[in-house]
Write a protein that holds these residues in place. Structure first.
Motif, PDB file in Angstrom:
ATOM      1  N   GLY A  81       0.803  -1.218   0.000  1.00 49.33           N
ATOM      2  CA  GLY A  81       0.000   0.000   0.000  1.00 49.33           C
ATOM      3  C   GLY A  81       0.830   1.259   0.000  1.00 49.33           C
ATOM      4  N   TYR A  82       0.117   2.340   0.179  1.00 53.70           N
ATOM      5  CA  TYR A  82       0.701   3.668   0.139  1.00 53.70           C
ATOM      6  C   TYR A  82       0.276   4.397   1.405  1.00 53.70           C
ATOM      7  CZ  TYR A  82       1.895   8.268  -1.699  1.00 53.70           C
ATOM      8  OH  TYR A  82       2.444   9.510  -1.883  1.00 53.70           O
ATOM      9  N   ILE A  83       1.219   4.945   2.114  1.00 51.80           N
ATOM     10  CA  ILE A  83       0.919   5.610   3.380  1.00 51.80           C
ATOM     11  C   ILE A  83       1.155   7.108   3.209  1.00 51.80           C
ATOM     12  CG2 ILE A  83       1.562   5.789   5.819  1.00 51.80           C
ATOM     13  CD1 ILE A  83       2.912   2.822   5.021  1.00 51.80           C
ATOM     14  N   ARG A 134       8.028  27.115 -12.998  1.00 53.99           N
ATOM     15  CA  ARG A 134       9.325  26.779 -12.410  1.00 53.99           C
ATOM     16  C   ARG A 134       9.157  26.146 -11.039  1.00 53.99           C
ATOM     17  NH1 ARG A 134      13.678  29.109 -15.636  1.00 53.99           N
ATOM     18  NH2 ARG A 134      12.594  29.284 -17.622  1.00 53.99           N
ATOM     19  N   ARG A 135      10.141  25.368 -10.652  1.00 53.81           N
ATOM     20  CA  ARG A 135      10.224  24.820  -9.297  1.00 53.81           C
ATOM     21  C   ARG A 135      10.447  26.003  -8.360  1.00 53.81           C
ATOM     22  NH1 ARG A 135       9.597  22.118  -4.984  1.00 53.81           N
ATOM     23  NH2 ARG A 135      10.969  20.388  -4.398  1.00 53.81           N
ATOM     24  N   VAL A 136       9.815  25.943  -7.191  1.00 58.25           N
ATOM     25  CA  VAL A 136       9.979  27.033  -6.225  1.00 58.25           C
ATOM     26  C   VAL A 136      11.473  27.169  -5.879  1.00 58.25           C
ATOM     27  CG1 VAL A 136       9.551  25.612  -4.154  1.00 58.25           C
ATOM     28  CG2 VAL A 136       8.969  28.018  -4.140  1.00 58.25           C
ATOM     29  N   LYS A 142      15.158  15.977  -1.890  1.00 56.42           N
ATOM     30  CA  LYS A 142      16.067  14.854  -1.596  1.00 56.42           C
ATOM     31  C   LYS A 142      15.218  13.596  -1.472  1.00 56.42           C
ATOM     32  CE  LYS A 142      19.993  16.995   0.639  1.00 56.42           C
ATOM     33  NZ  LYS A 142      20.694  17.211   1.906  1.00 56.42           N
ATOM     34  N   GLY A 143      14.888  13.025  -2.608  1.00 52.29           N
ATOM     35  CA  GLY A 143      13.974  11.882  -2.640  1.00 52.29           C
ATOM     36  C   GLY A 143      14.577  10.663  -1.956  1.00 52.29           C
ATOM     37  N   ILE A 144      13.723   9.929  -1.275  1.00 52.46           N
ATOM     38  CA  ILE A 144      14.177   8.696  -0.618  1.00 52.46           C
ATOM     39  C   ILE A 144      14.508   7.662  -1.702  1.00 52.46           C
ATOM     40  CG2 ILE A 144      13.551   6.889   1.046  1.00 52.46           C
ATOM     41  CD1 ILE A 144      13.578   9.701   2.343  1.00 52.46           C
ATOM     42  N   THR A 145      13.722   7.631  -2.766  1.00 52.18           N
ATOM     43  CA  THR A 145      14.006   6.713  -3.872  1.00 52.18           C
ATOM     44  C   THR A 145      15.324   7.120  -4.543  1.00 52.18           C
ATOM     45  OG1 THR A 145      11.611   6.828  -4.196  1.00 52.18           O
ATOM     46  CG2 THR A 145      12.858   5.509  -5.789  1.00 52.18           C
ATOM     47  N   ARG A 146      15.514   8.420  -4.705  1.00 48.91           N
ATOM     48  CA  ARG A 146      16.763   8.957  -5.275  1.00 48.91           C
ATOM     49  C   ARG A 146      17.963   8.465  -4.454  1.00 48.91           C
ATOM     50  NH1 ARG A 146      19.597  13.717  -3.982  1.00 48.91           N
ATOM     51  NH2 ARG A 146      20.469  14.922  -5.722  1.00 48.91           N
ATOM     52  N   GLU A 147      17.854   8.540  -3.123  1.00 48.32           N
ATOM     53  CA  GLU A 147      18.945   8.066  -2.256  1.00 48.32           C
ATOM     54  C   GLU A 147      19.175   6.565  -2.473  1.00 48.32           C
ATOM     55  OE1 GLU A 147      20.809   9.939  -0.171  1.00 48.32           O
ATOM     56  OE2 GLU A 147      19.679  11.783  -0.528  1.00 48.32           O
ATOM     57  N   THR A 188       7.179  16.757 -11.224  1.00 52.40           N
ATOM     58  CA  THR A 188       6.213  17.296 -10.248  1.00 52.40           C
ATOM     59  C   THR A 188       6.159  16.469  -8.965  1.00 52.40           C
ATOM     60  OG1 THR A 188       4.352  16.040 -11.139  1.00 52.40           O
ATOM     61  CG2 THR A 188       4.773  18.193 -12.113  1.00 52.40           C
ATOM     62  N   GLY A 189       6.467  15.172  -9.073  1.00 45.35           N
ATOM     63  CA  GLY A 189       6.467  14.324  -7.878  1.00 45.35           C
ATOM     64  C   GLY A 189       7.538  13.256  -7.972  1.00 45.35           C
ATOM     65  N   ASP A 190       8.543  13.496  -8.768  1.00 51.30           N
ATOM     66  CA  ASP A 190       9.620  12.516  -8.989  1.00 51.30           C
ATOM     67  C   ASP A 190      10.940  13.239  -9.225  1.00 51.30           C
ATOM     68  OD1 ASP A 190       7.869  10.119  -9.317  1.00 51.30           O
ATOM     69  OD2 ASP A 190       7.151  11.261 -11.031  1.00 51.30           O
ATOM     70  N   ASN A 191      12.030  12.579  -8.869  1.00 51.51           N
ATOM     71  CA  ASN A 191      13.370  13.059  -9.250  1.00 51.51           C
ATOM     72  C   ASN A 191      13.729  12.502 -10.611  1.00 51.51           C
ATOM     73  OD1 ASN A 191      13.862  12.697  -5.874  1.00 51.51           O
ATOM     74  ND2 ASN A 191      14.456  14.613  -6.847  1.00 51.51           N
ATOM     75  N   ASN A 250       2.421  22.829   0.332  1.00 48.65           N
ATOM     76  CA  ASN A 250       2.272  23.790  -0.786  1.00 48.65           C
ATOM     77  C   ASN A 250       2.749  23.150  -2.077  1.00 48.65           C
ATOM     78  OD1 ASN A 250       1.731  26.822  -0.028  1.00 48.65           O
ATOM     79  ND2 ASN A 250       2.872  25.914   1.647  1.00 48.65           N
ATOM     80  N   TYR A 251       1.847  22.553  -2.839  1.00 52.04           N
ATOM     81  CA  TYR A 251       2.254  21.902  -4.088  1.00 52.04           C
ATOM     82  C   TYR A 251       1.656  22.600  -5.294  1.00 52.04           C
ATOM     83  CZ  TYR A 251       5.301  17.995  -3.077  1.00 52.04           C
ATOM     84  OH  TYR A 251       6.400  17.238  -2.769  1.00 52.04           O
ATOM     85  N   LEU A 252       1.232  23.861  -5.100  1.00 51.19           N
ATOM     86  CA  LEU A 252       0.486  24.510  -6.174  1.00 51.19           C
ATOM     87  C   LEU A 252       1.304  24.647  -7.449  1.00 51.19           C
ATOM     88  CD1 LEU A 252      -2.297  25.392  -6.699  1.00 51.19           C
ATOM     89  CD2 LEU A 252      -1.755  27.649  -5.846  1.00 51.19           C
TER      90      LEU A 252
HETATM   91  N1  PXG Z   1      10.135  15.413  -5.936  1.00 55.40           N
HETATM   92  C1  PXG Z   1       8.956  15.844  -5.462  1.00 55.40           C
HETATM   93  C2  PXG Z   1       8.554  17.254  -5.672  1.00 55.40           C
HETATM   94  C3  PXG Z   1       8.135  14.946  -4.747  1.00 55.40           C
HETATM   95  O1  PXG Z   1       6.973  15.360  -4.252  1.00 55.40           O
HETATM   96  C4  PXG Z   1       9.779  13.211  -5.109  1.00 55.40           C
HETATM   97  C5  PXG Z   1      10.563  14.149  -5.780  1.00 55.40           C
HETATM   98  C6  PXG Z   1      10.320  11.821  -4.918  1.00 55.40           C
HETATM   99  O2  PXG Z   1      10.679  11.636  -3.565  1.00 55.40           O
HETATM  100  P1  PXG Z   1      10.603  10.212  -2.872  1.00 55.40           P
HETATM  101  O3  PXG Z   1      11.040  10.465  -1.476  1.00 55.40           O
HETATM  102  O4  PXG Z   1       9.156   9.764  -2.940  1.00 55.40           O
HETATM  103  O5  PXG Z   1      11.502   9.318  -3.611  1.00 55.40           O
HETATM  104  C7  PXG Z   1       8.549  13.618  -4.564  1.00 55.40           C
HETATM  105  C8  PXG Z   1       7.668  12.674  -3.817  1.00 55.40           C
HETATM  106  C9  PXG Z   1       2.021  11.648  -6.187  1.00 55.40           C
HETATM  107  C10 PXG Z   1       2.990  11.941  -5.094  1.00 55.40           C
HETATM  108  O6  PXG Z   1       0.845  11.466  -5.873  1.00 55.40           O
HETATM  109  C11 PXG Z   1       4.332  12.063  -5.326  1.00 55.40           C
HETATM  110  C12 PXG Z   1       5.213  12.345  -4.278  1.00 55.40           C
HETATM  111  C13 PXG Z   1       4.723  12.500  -3.047  1.00 55.40           C
HETATM  112  C14 PXG Z   1       3.376  12.387  -2.839  1.00 55.40           C
HETATM  113  C15 PXG Z   1       2.493  12.102  -3.854  1.00 55.40           C
HETATM  114  O7  PXG Z   1       2.436  11.591  -7.349  1.00 55.40           O
HETATM  115  N2  PXG Z   1       6.520  12.438  -4.589  1.00 55.40           N
END
Ligand code: PXG
Length: 288
Positions: free
Chosen positions: A85-87, A137-139, A207-212, A184-187, A152-154
């Motif tokens: 799952g996803y937490i 642009r990224r903040v 600093k993404g955990i997956t990136r690390e 937007t949600g990934d490295n 704040n993800y606007l």
């Molecule tokens: N960059 C940004 C701006 C993020 O929000 C990541 C990179 C990757 O980080 P992690 O730690 O997950 O490897 C994130 C995290 C979605 C969603 O619904 C995506 C994230 C967080 C919450 C929801 O797509 N990404």
């Protein structure tokens, strides 16, 4: 579904936050997205460390201890009978009045939602994504440090909309200087002449955990990896490209801004990294 809300597990229908919560009024709060794989929470301590760093950065006192939070995350998974799952863990500034002042919010709220995960369709992991650079642009670090995972993800949401308008599933976001920051949600990573390259957090990358995890995988596989300034030109001329995130895991990118990356197919380095990543998520983690 049972939701953890300020120390109690309540039914989803009763998991309500006040309209005076500054998380809602101002996006004043922080969050984490964490994965559960076969009963193991992946990199729980790393996610909690980032949450506590984010809290420190915004002067937010998380009202429970780190061990209590870890126990609550595991309990949220158990209460919902989840194995995979996803937490979503969030801490908001809590209830205040209609002014910005966070010091008028006496008690931060903690919410933990443990749910099933909705993933990119599996075919994208085989065929790769087509993505696009967008205007938003990224903040910048002078505004909000990009390391803070805030509510704040606007601007990321605007970027996502712009990607969709361009017929792409994800957006490349540049920083104010025009260098690649992240999606937007990934490295983002590229492979160029056998080296893995990714923007540094100073460029606007979370600093993404997956990136690390990719850093550690690259070391294990003997693939040289560097944090490097990247331009759109570098991406267009990469041999391979992939994105990393808790939700997306490791996903290949085969097209950017109408240009094919490499030969337009997911590449061998991406494949090796993805295979090792899938292995690790099943063997590492905190048992719930
Ligand atoms: N960059 C940004 C701006 C993020 O929000 C990541 C990179 C990757 O980080 P992690 O730690 O997950 O490897 C994130 C995290 C979605 C969603 O619904 C995506 C994230 C967080 C919450 C929801 O797509 N990404």
């Amino acid at each position: 579904m049972k939701i953890y809300l300020d120390g109690k597990f309540v039914a989803a229908a009763d998991a309500k936050i006040s309209v005076f919560d500054h998380g809602l009024l101002y996006g004043d709060g922080i969050f984490e997205g964490i994965r559960l794989y076969q009963g193991n929470v992946f990199r729980l301590e790393e996610h909690l460390e980032r949450l506590w760093y984010s809290a420190k950065a915004i002067l937010l006192n998380i009202p429970i201890s780190r061990p209590e939070m870890a126990a609550a995350v595991c309990e949220a998974c158990r209460q919902n009978g989840l194995r995979d799952g996803y937490i979503r863990l969030l801490v908001t500034r809590g209830i205040g009045d209609l002014g910005l002042s966070p010091w008028l919010c006496p008690k931060p709220s903690v919410v933990i939602i443990a749910d099933k995960i909705v993933l990119y369709p599996p075919e994208y992991y085989l065929t790769g994504l087509s993505i696009a650079t967008v205007p938003t642009r990224r903040v910048g670090p002078a505004a909000v440090p990009p390391m803070i995972k805030s509510l704040n993800y606007l601007n990321n949401i605007l970027a996502k909309i712009e990607a969709r308008q361009a017929g792409a599933l994800e957006a490349i976001m540049l920083n104010e200087a025009g260098f690649v920051a992240e999606c937007t949600g990934d490295n983002i990573f590229i492979v160029h002449k056998g080296r893995l390259l990714t923007p540094a957090s100073q460029q606007g990358a979370l600093k993404g955990i997956t990136r690390e995890t990719i850093f550690s995988i690259a070391q294990q596989l003997g693939i040289p990896l560097e944090e490097h300034e990247l331009t759109r030109y570098d991406l267009w001329n990469a041999d391979e490209c992939f994105l990393t995130g808790t939700g997306a895991e490791v996903i290949p990118v085969v097209k950017l801004d109408g240009r094919e990356i490499g030969d337009g197919k997911p590449g061998p380095v991406t494949g090796r990294v993805l295979t090792e990543f899938r292995q690790r998520v099943l063997t590492e983690g905190t048992r719930i």
